[in-house]
Design a protein around this motif. Structure first.
Motif, PDB file in Angstrom:
ATOM      1  N   ASN A 111       0.863  -1.194   0.000  1.00  0.00           N
ATOM      2  CA  ASN A 111       0.000   0.000   0.000  1.00  0.00           C
ATOM      3  C   ASN A 111       0.895   1.239   0.000  1.00  0.00           C
ATOM      4  O   ASN A 111       1.388   1.670   1.040  1.00  0.00           O
ATOM      5  CB  ASN A 111      -0.921  -0.005   1.220  1.00  0.00           C
ATOM      6  CG  ASN A 111      -1.873   1.182   1.216  1.00  0.00           C
ATOM      7  OD1 ASN A 111      -1.888   1.987   0.280  1.00  0.00           O
ATOM      8  ND2 ASN A 111      -2.688   1.296   2.262  1.00  0.00           N
ATOM      9  N   GLU A 112       1.109   1.822  -1.178  1.00  0.00           N
ATOM     10  CA  GLU A 112       2.029   2.947  -1.319  1.00  0.00           C
ATOM     11  C   GLU A 112       1.527   4.200  -0.595  1.00  0.00           C
ATOM     12  O   GLU A 112       2.306   5.085  -0.280  1.00  0.00           O
ATOM     13  CB  GLU A 112       2.265   3.255  -2.793  1.00  0.00           C
ATOM     14  CG  GLU A 112       2.997   2.132  -3.536  1.00  0.00           C
ATOM     15  CD  GLU A 112       3.249   2.461  -4.992  1.00  0.00           C
ATOM     16  OE1 GLU A 112       2.769   3.529  -5.438  1.00  0.00           O
ATOM     17  OE2 GLU A 112       3.931   1.669  -5.678  1.00  0.00           O
ATOM     18  N   THR A 113       0.223   4.312  -0.381  1.00  0.00           N
ATOM     19  CA  THR A 113      -0.338   5.495   0.293  1.00  0.00           C
ATOM     20  C   THR A 113      -0.672   5.194   1.760  1.00  0.00           C
ATOM     21  O   THR A 113      -1.515   5.848   2.354  1.00  0.00           O
ATOM     22  CB  THR A 113      -1.604   5.984  -0.440  1.00  0.00           C
ATOM     23  OG1 THR A 113      -2.580   4.926  -0.456  1.00  0.00           O
ATOM     24  CG2 THR A 113      -1.285   6.372  -1.874  1.00  0.00           C
ATOM     25  N   ARG A 114      -0.002   4.199   2.319  1.00  0.00           N
ATOM     26  CA  ARG A 114      -0.298   3.771   3.689  1.00  0.00           C
ATOM     27  C   ARG A 114      -0.170   4.909   4.692  1.00  0.00           C
ATOM     28  O   ARG A 114      -0.949   5.010   5.634  1.00  0.00           O
ATOM     29  CB  ARG A 114       0.647   2.621   4.075  1.00  0.00           C
ATOM     30  CG  ARG A 114       0.466   2.132   5.499  1.00  0.00           C
ATOM     31  CD  ARG A 114       1.394   0.965   5.786  1.00  0.00           C
ATOM     32  NE  ARG A 114       1.019  -0.208   5.004  1.00  0.00           N
ATOM     33  CZ  ARG A 114       0.078  -1.081   5.369  1.00  0.00           C
ATOM     34  NH1 ARG A 114      -0.593  -0.888   6.493  1.00  0.00           N
ATOM     35  NH2 ARG A 114      -0.194  -2.112   4.617  1.00  0.00           N
ATOM     36  N   CYS A 115       0.804   5.790   4.486  1.00  0.00           N
ATOM     37  CA  CYS A 115       1.035   6.882   5.440  1.00  0.00           C
ATOM     38  C   CYS A 115       0.262   8.145   5.093  1.00  0.00           C
ATOM     39  O   CYS A 115       0.458   9.192   5.720  1.00  0.00           O
ATOM     40  CB  CYS A 115       2.530   7.193   5.526  1.00  0.00           C
ATOM     41  SG  CYS A 115       3.491   5.845   6.269  1.00  0.00           S
ATOM     42  N   GLY A 116      -0.591   8.095   4.079  1.00  0.00           N
ATOM     43  CA  GLY A 116      -1.412   9.255   3.718  1.00  0.00           C
ATOM     44  C   GLY A 116      -0.688  10.204   2.780  1.00  0.00           C
ATOM     45  O   GLY A 116       0.401   9.925   2.258  1.00  0.00           O
ATOM     46  N   CYS A 121       6.238   6.195   3.323  1.00  0.00           N
ATOM     47  CA  CYS A 121       6.312   4.894   3.989  1.00  0.00           C
ATOM     48  C   CYS A 121       7.714   4.303   3.805  1.00  0.00           C
ATOM     49  O   CYS A 121       8.196   4.175   2.674  1.00  0.00           O
ATOM     50  CB  CYS A 121       5.253   3.947   3.423  1.00  0.00           C
ATOM     51  SG  CYS A 121       5.226   2.321   4.226  1.00  0.00           S
ATOM     52  N   GLU A 122       8.342   3.951   4.917  1.00  0.00           N
ATOM     53  CA  GLU A 122       9.692   3.368   4.894  1.00  0.00           C
ATOM     54  C   GLU A 122       9.628   1.975   5.516  1.00  0.00           C
ATOM     55  O   GLU A 122       9.296   1.823   6.683  1.00  0.00           O
ATOM     56  CB  GLU A 122      10.646   4.265   5.678  1.00  0.00           C
ATOM     57  CG  GLU A 122      12.101   3.864   5.570  1.00  0.00           C
ATOM     58  CD  GLU A 122      13.005   4.835   6.304  1.00  0.00           C
ATOM     59  OE1 GLU A 122      13.173   4.667   7.535  1.00  0.00           O
ATOM     60  OE2 GLU A 122      13.506   5.780   5.658  1.00  0.00           O
ATOM     61  N   ASN A 123       9.940   0.938   4.715  1.00  0.00           N
ATOM     62  CA  ASN A 123       9.849  -0.435   5.216  1.00  0.00           C
ATOM     63  C   ASN A 123      11.015  -0.747   6.146  1.00  0.00           C
ATOM     64  O   ASN A 123      12.157  -0.364   5.891  1.00  0.00           O
ATOM     65  CB  ASN A 123       9.842  -1.421   4.039  1.00  0.00           C
ATOM     66  CG  ASN A 123       9.544  -2.842   4.494  1.00  0.00           C
ATOM     67  OD1 ASN A 123       8.504  -3.108   5.075  1.00  0.00           O
ATOM     68  ND2 ASN A 123      10.478  -3.746   4.235  1.00  0.00           N
ATOM     69  N   ARG A 124      10.713  -1.443   7.237  1.00  0.00           N
ATOM     70  CA  ARG A 124      11.722  -1.924   8.191  1.00  0.00           C
ATOM     71  C   ARG A 124      11.499  -3.417   8.386  1.00  0.00           C
ATOM     72  O   ARG A 124      10.450  -3.960   8.017  1.00  0.00           O
ATOM     73  CB  ARG A 124      11.587  -1.186   9.528  1.00  0.00           C
ATOM     74  CG  ARG A 124      11.792   0.328   9.452  1.00  0.00           C
ATOM     75  CD  ARG A 124      13.244   0.696   9.218  1.00  0.00           C
ATOM     76  NE  ARG A 124      13.445   2.142   9.211  1.00  0.00           N
ATOM     77  CZ  ARG A 124      13.687   2.857  10.303  1.00  0.00           C
ATOM     78  NH1 ARG A 124      13.693   2.269  11.495  1.00  0.00           N
ATOM     79  NH2 ARG A 124      13.907   4.153  10.206  1.00  0.00           N
ATOM     80  N   LEU A 125      12.475  -4.110   9.010  1.00  0.00           N
ATOM     81  CA  LEU A 125      12.364  -5.548   9.234  1.00  0.00           C
ATOM     82  C   LEU A 125      11.232  -5.837  10.214  1.00  0.00           C
ATOM     83  O   LEU A 125      11.299  -5.470  11.386  1.00  0.00           O
ATOM     84  CB  LEU A 125      13.689  -6.106   9.774  1.00  0.00           C
ATOM     85  CG  LEU A 125      13.805  -7.633   9.817  1.00  0.00           C
ATOM     86  CD1 LEU A 125      13.719  -8.229   8.427  1.00  0.00           C
ATOM     87  CD2 LEU A 125      15.129  -8.046  10.488  1.00  0.00           C
ATOM     88  N   GLY A 126      10.174  -6.436   9.711  1.00  0.00           N
ATOM     89  CA  GLY A 126       9.042  -6.810  10.541  1.00  0.00           C
ATOM     90  C   GLY A 126       8.028  -5.714  10.765  1.00  0.00           C
ATOM     91  O   GLY A 126       7.007  -5.923  11.409  1.00  0.00           O
ATOM     92  N   LEU A 127       8.289  -4.509  10.226  1.00  0.00           N
ATOM     93  CA  LEU A 127       7.345  -3.408  10.428  1.00  0.00           C
ATOM     94  C   LEU A 127       7.607  -2.340   9.378  1.00  0.00           C
ATOM     95  O   LEU A 127       8.395  -2.542   8.444  1.00  0.00           O
ATOM     96  CB  LEU A 127       7.480  -2.830  11.843  1.00  0.00           C
ATOM     97  CG  LEU A 127       8.895  -2.485  12.362  1.00  0.00           C
ATOM     98  CD1 LEU A 127       9.367  -1.148  11.885  1.00  0.00           C
ATOM     99  CD2 LEU A 127       8.912  -2.526  13.884  1.00  0.00           C
TER     100      LEU A 127
END
Length: 368
Positions: A111-116, A121-127
């Motif tokens: 979801n590219e617009t996850r942060c509005g 949005c920056e992917n991290r390990l497990g989150l």
């Protein structure tokens, strides 16, 4: 009398020992998962993957989680099930298709617009993490970016002005007639700009009757001196315009002749990139193109005269062309100039040849 061993029984005739087919006679001898294979005097259980033979006669589930301690690690735990195992993954991870482990879920890709609209949005390990734009902060559930209310966060950010929070920033609002000074955090009265002086523009300061050399009235100093004016003033008290090419002219007209300040600069600072082309035709009307049609151009203007006339840039008017100065016209006759044209007067018996504009004999008389 025959005595038979395990896996055999006495034949009906009593004369021999026959093999017992345990696979047929004993229901579920290998349990629910094994396949029974009869052999002489016994049987064997063939077990599927995930099970192990016990003495060849039964199948027991293999606990892979005990035998392979690293299964599903490091981001999941192994749960044994009948005949196999499952990886129960930590939040933010999913079961790997290719290996017995857990892979990171890229929430940002899902979801590219996850942060509005106001975050990245920056992917991290497990989150994942929302990196917010200036004026925004991560929401309590850490799933989006929300506006920062600077007015609540910074109680005296506007000093004596009223703080008004808006999306992504804030405004410092002063009472009507006042402006906010960011350096002092105070509301200050807006200084009233002095009215721009507008006077008469003179074209020629050498005329004996100076007041008859007025190009127009009610123009600013730069509208006059940066265009065609030689002087600016009123009641015949004139301020001479600086000569083009001098330092004084450059200071007054930074963009050169034909360019004047934009209207929003009449009351404040002036910069060379805030000047506009002066419309001389609109400023001075017929005074710069008497008897002709005035057309504005970039930095200047053009005056179009009717046939038989030319534009005099000194007198700023269309003047008649004296065609009679051309000796080739009216040869053999008398040339009389008129406004915009001329007339040839031929003496009898000569007549005017319309093609050559010369006086020639009448053909019939010449033949006689």
């Amino acid at each position: 009398f025959c005595r038979c061993g395990p896996g055999f029984r006495v034949s009906p005739a009593g004369d021999q020992c026959d093999d017992v087919n345990e696979c047929e006679e004993q229901n579920g001898v290998c349990g629910d998962v094994g396949d029974c294979v009869n052999n002489l005097g016994s049987y064997t259980c063939t077990c599927p993957e995930g099970y192990r033979q016990v003495n060849g006669t039964s199948c027991r589930d293999v606990d892979e989680c005990v035998e392979e301690a690293e299964l599903c690690h490091p981001h999941g735990r192994c749960v044994n099930i009948e005949g196999s195992y499952q990886c129960v993954c930590d939040p933010g991870f999913t079961t790997s298709i290719n290996t017995p482990s857990c892979d990171d879920i890229d929430e940002c890709r899902l979801n590219e617009t996850r942060c509005g609209l106001h975050g990245f949005c920056e992917n991290r390990l497990g989150l994942f993490q929302c990196v917010c734009d200036q004026g925004y902060q991560v929401s309590q559930d850490e799933q989006s970016c929300e506006d920062v209310n600077e007015c609540e966060l910074l109680s005296s950010v506007c000093g004596e002005a009223e703080c008004v929070n808006v999306d992504g920033t804030f405004l410092c609002v002063c009472p009507s007639g006042q402006d906010y000074n960011f350096m002092t955090a105070k509301c200050e009265s807006i200084p009233k700009a002095p009215p721009v002086e507008r006077k008469e523009c003179y074209y020629n300061l050498n005329d004996e009757n100076l007041c008859e050399s007025v190009l127009t009235s009610h123009v600013t100093l730069q509208e006059c001196c940066c265009t065609l004016g030689a002087g600016w003033g009123d009641n015949c008290e004139v301020y001479p315009c600086p000569v083009n090419g001098t330092d004084q002219f450059t200071q007054m007209c930074p963009s050169g002749r034909g360019f004047i300040p934009s209207e929003d600069l009449l009351y404040g600072l002036q910069f060379s990139d805030h000047y506009k082309d002066a419309d001389e035709c609109s400023l001075f009307g017929q005074e710069v193109c008497k008897g002709g049609y005035c057309k504005n151009t970039e930095g200047s203007y053009e005056c179009y005269c009717m046939g038989g006339h030319y534009y005099d840039p000194i007198r700023l008017e269309c003047r008649d062309i004296n065609e009679c100065l051309d000796e080739m016209l009216c040869d053999g006759g008398e040339c009389q100039n008129t406004d915009g044209s001329y007339v040839c007067m031929c003496r009898h018996p000569l007549v005017l040849d319309p093609d050559s504009h010369r006086c020639v004999p009448v053909p019939e008389l010449a033949e006689q």
